[in-house]
Scaffold this motif. Structure first.
Motif, mmCIF file in Angstrom:
data_model
loop_
_atom_site.group_PDB
_atom_site.id
_atom_site.type_symbol
_atom_site.label_atom_id
_atom_site.label_comp_id
_atom_site.label_asym_id
_atom_site.label_seq_id
_atom_site.Cartn_x
_atom_site.Cartn_y
_atom_site.Cartn_z
ATOM 1 N N UNK A 92 14.475 -9.330 -5.788
ATOM 2 C CA UNK A 92 14.511 -9.222 -4.329
ATOM 3 C C UNK A 92 13.180 -8.849 -3.680
ATOM 4 N N UNK A 93 12.103 -8.778 -4.457
ATOM 5 C CA UNK A 93 10.843 -8.374 -3.832
ATOM 6 C C UNK A 93 9.658 -9.043 -4.502
ATOM 7 N N UNK A 94 8.550 -9.036 -3.755
ATOM 8 C CA UNK A 94 7.300 -9.609 -4.226
ATOM 9 C C UNK A 94 6.237 -8.541 -3.998
ATOM 10 N N UNK A 95 5.458 -8.202 -5.033
ATOM 11 C CA UNK A 95 4.518 -7.087 -4.956
ATOM 12 C C UNK A 95 3.088 -7.600 -4.889
ATOM 13 N N UNK A 96 2.281 -7.025 -3.983
ATOM 14 C CA UNK A 96 0.850 -7.301 -3.955
ATOM 15 C C UNK A 96 0.108 -5.977 -4.033
ATOM 16 N N UNK A 97 -1.074 -6.010 -4.648
ATOM 17 C CA UNK A 97 -1.811 -4.769 -4.903
ATOM 18 C C UNK A 97 -3.096 -4.646 -4.094
ATOM 19 N N UNK A 98 -3.394 -5.648 -3.262
ATOM 20 C CA UNK A 98 -4.647 -5.615 -2.488
ATOM 21 C C UNK A 98 -4.376 -5.732 -0.993
ATOM 22 N N UNK A 99 -3.297 -5.126 -0.539
ATOM 23 C CA UNK A 99 -2.917 -5.219 0.874
ATOM 24 C C UNK A 99 -3.825 -4.356 1.743
ATOM 25 N N UNK A 100 -4.162 -4.895 2.900
ATOM 26 C CA UNK A 100 -4.881 -4.136 3.917
ATOM 27 C C UNK A 100 -4.339 -4.547 5.274
ATOM 28 N N UNK A 101 -3.837 -3.643 6.047
ATOM 29 C CA UNK A 101 -3.158 -4.007 7.292
ATOM 30 C C UNK A 101 -4.039 -4.859 8.201
ATOM 31 N N UNK A 102 -5.282 -4.464 8.402
ATOM 32 C CA UNK A 102 -6.149 -5.197 9.328
ATOM 33 C C UNK A 102 -6.684 -6.494 8.723
ATOM 34 N N UNK A 103 -6.791 -6.568 7.376
ATOM 35 C CA UNK A 103 -7.480 -7.686 6.734
ATOM 36 C C UNK A 103 -6.553 -8.711 6.083
#
Length: 358
Positions: free
Chosen positions: A81-92
C-alpha cells in the motif's frame, strides 16, 4: 497538457501524526503511462513553510477510487500500500515516479476508470493529502529509453556501445532477451550470455551509464569494417513480456572503427599524375598509446598497412602501403596512382588514412 483538478482533503488521522494542509497547489497533476507501468506525480509546492518539516525519507500512498467498486483499491498492488522515497525535499521534489503501477482490471479484462486519486505523503509524524479528480493517460515512446548520445566503437573482434538510460523503460528492459545488430548489411545476434547485457537488464534505471561490450566469439568478426570510411549500423533490443516480443530501436550518435585520435602531429599530401606522396610525423604519445593497444590484444603482428582512401568528385580509390614493422623515422609514403586518376581542376580530392595491424 490537460490540467487536473486537485482538492486538498481534510481527513482526520488515525495515528498520532499531524496533518498539514495546503502543501501543494491546484496545479498538481498526475500522468499515467500504462505501457511502462508508471504513475508520475507532478507536484507544485505552495511554498507553505509549515511543510518544510517533512524529512528526506517519506512514504507515498496512492489510493484510487471508482464508483463501480464497493471499496477503494489501494495501489501500487506490488507493495504493501505504499511507495517509499529517501531523497524527498518539500521545496525541490516536483516529480515522484511510482514504478510498476498498473490499474486493476474489470470483469471484462479492461483497466477500470478512475473517479479520484488520493495521494498521501507522510513521515512518522506528519502527513499531507492531495485528492485528484482527473488523471491524464500518456503512452510513453520506447524511443525514449536512452539519451541521444549513444556512440558505438567497432574493433576487429568486438562492439562497444555507450548507453545512458532515461529510466523510462524499466519494465521492458527488465524482460530483455537479446540485442540485434546489423553492420554493413551483416546481422549479429547477442543474447544474455553477454555479461554486459545482463548488467543492462538488471541495473537499468534513470541516468545510469552502461558500457555494453559485445563479442560474437569469432576472430576478426568485424574486420571488414576497417576499410569503411563511414560504417552503417542499426540495432534494437528485443524484450518479451507475457509471451509478446517488443522491439526497442537504438539510434547511434556515431559509429566508428577503433582509432587513436590525432595520431600524427603533421601530415601533408603532394601528388602528380603518377603518384601520391603522403608525409606524416607521428606524436611520441601516439606511439606509446599504439604500443599499449597492441600489447592488450595479446597477438603478435607481422604486417603493418598504411591505408589511404582518396575520394574525388567522380570516383573512390583505396591504396595500401604494406611493411613488416612500424618505423617512426619513415616520413614519406608513396602511393602509385592508376592512369584513370589524373590531377585535374575538375577533381576535388579528400583523403583518409590509417594504420592497420595484421
Amino acid at each position: 497538457m490537460l490540467q487536473l483538478t486537485v482538492l486538498l482533503a481534510a481527513i482526520s488521522l488515525d495515528s498520532d501524526g499531524r496533518e498539514i494542509h495546503t502543501c501543494y497547489t491546484y496545479d498538481t497533476s498526475v500522468e499515467y503511462r500504462p505501457n511502462i507501468k508508471q504513475l508520475l506525480i507532478l507536484l507544485v509546492p505552495s511554498n507553505n513553510t509549515a511543510c518544510d518539516i517533512f524529512p528526506a525519507g517519506v512514504n507515498i500512498n496512492v489510493t484510487i477510487g471508482n464508483t463501480d467498486f464497493a471499496t477503494t483499491v489501494p495501489l501500487p498492488v506490488y507493495l504493501p500500500y505504499s511507495y517509499t522515497i529517501s531523497n524527498f525535499g518539500y521545496q525541490n521534489t516536483t516529480q515522484i515516479a511510482v514504478e510498476g503501477f498498473s490499474l486493476p482490471l474489470d470483469g471484462l479484462g479492461d483497466e477500470i476508470s478512475i473517479d479520484f486519486l488520493l495521494i498521501e505523503i507522510y513521515s512518522y509524524a506528519e502527513i499531507t493529502r492531495i485528492e485528484i479528480l482527473e488523471m491524464q493517460t500518456i503512452i510513453s515512446s520506447l524511443s525514449e529509453c536512452f539519451y541521444a548520445d549513444m556512440p558505438m566503437i567497432v574493433t576487429k573482434d568486438s562492439l562497444y556501445i555507450s548507453m545512458n538510460s532515461t529510466g523510462l523503460c524499466r519494465i521492458q528492459i527488465g524482460a530483455l532477451k537479446s540485442l540485434q545488430v546489423t553492420i554493413e548489411g551483416k546481422q549479429f545476434s547477442f543474447d544474455l550470455t553477454q555479461a554486459s547485457l545482463v548488467d543492462l537488464k538488471t541495473n537499468y534505471n534513470h541516468n545510469v551509464k552502461f558500457s555494453v561490450n559485445l563479442n560474437p566469439g569469432a576472430v576478426d568478426s568485424f574486420s571488414f569494417t576497417a576499410q569503411k570510411p563511414d560504417i552503417a549500423a542499426t540495432a534494437y533490443l528485443l524484450t518479451n513480456q507475457g509471451g509478446v516480443d517488443t522491439r526497442i530501436d537504438l539510434v547511434f550518435s556515431e559509429v566508428k572503427y577503433d582509432t587513436i585520435l590525432n595520431f600524427y602531429s603533421l601530415s601533408s599530401m603532394s601528388l602528380n599524375d603518377k603518384a601520391f606522396i603522403f608525409t606524416i610525423i607521428s606524436k611520441p604519445e601516439s606511439l606509446t598509446a599504439l604500443r599499449a593497444k597492441l600489447k592488450l590484444t595479446g597477438y603478435q603482428y607481422n604486417k603493418r598497412i598504411l591505408r589511404l582512401i582518396v575520394t574525388t568528385n567522380e570516383q573512390y580509390y583505396t591504396f595500401d602501403y604494406i611493411t613488416s614493422k612500424y618505423n617512426a623515422l619513415q616520413l614519406h609514403f608513396p602511393f602509385n596512382a592508376p592512369n584513370s586518376l589524373q590531377t585535374s581542376n575538375s577533381n576535388v580530392y579528400s583523403f583518409m588514412n590509417w594504420l592497420e595491424y595484421l
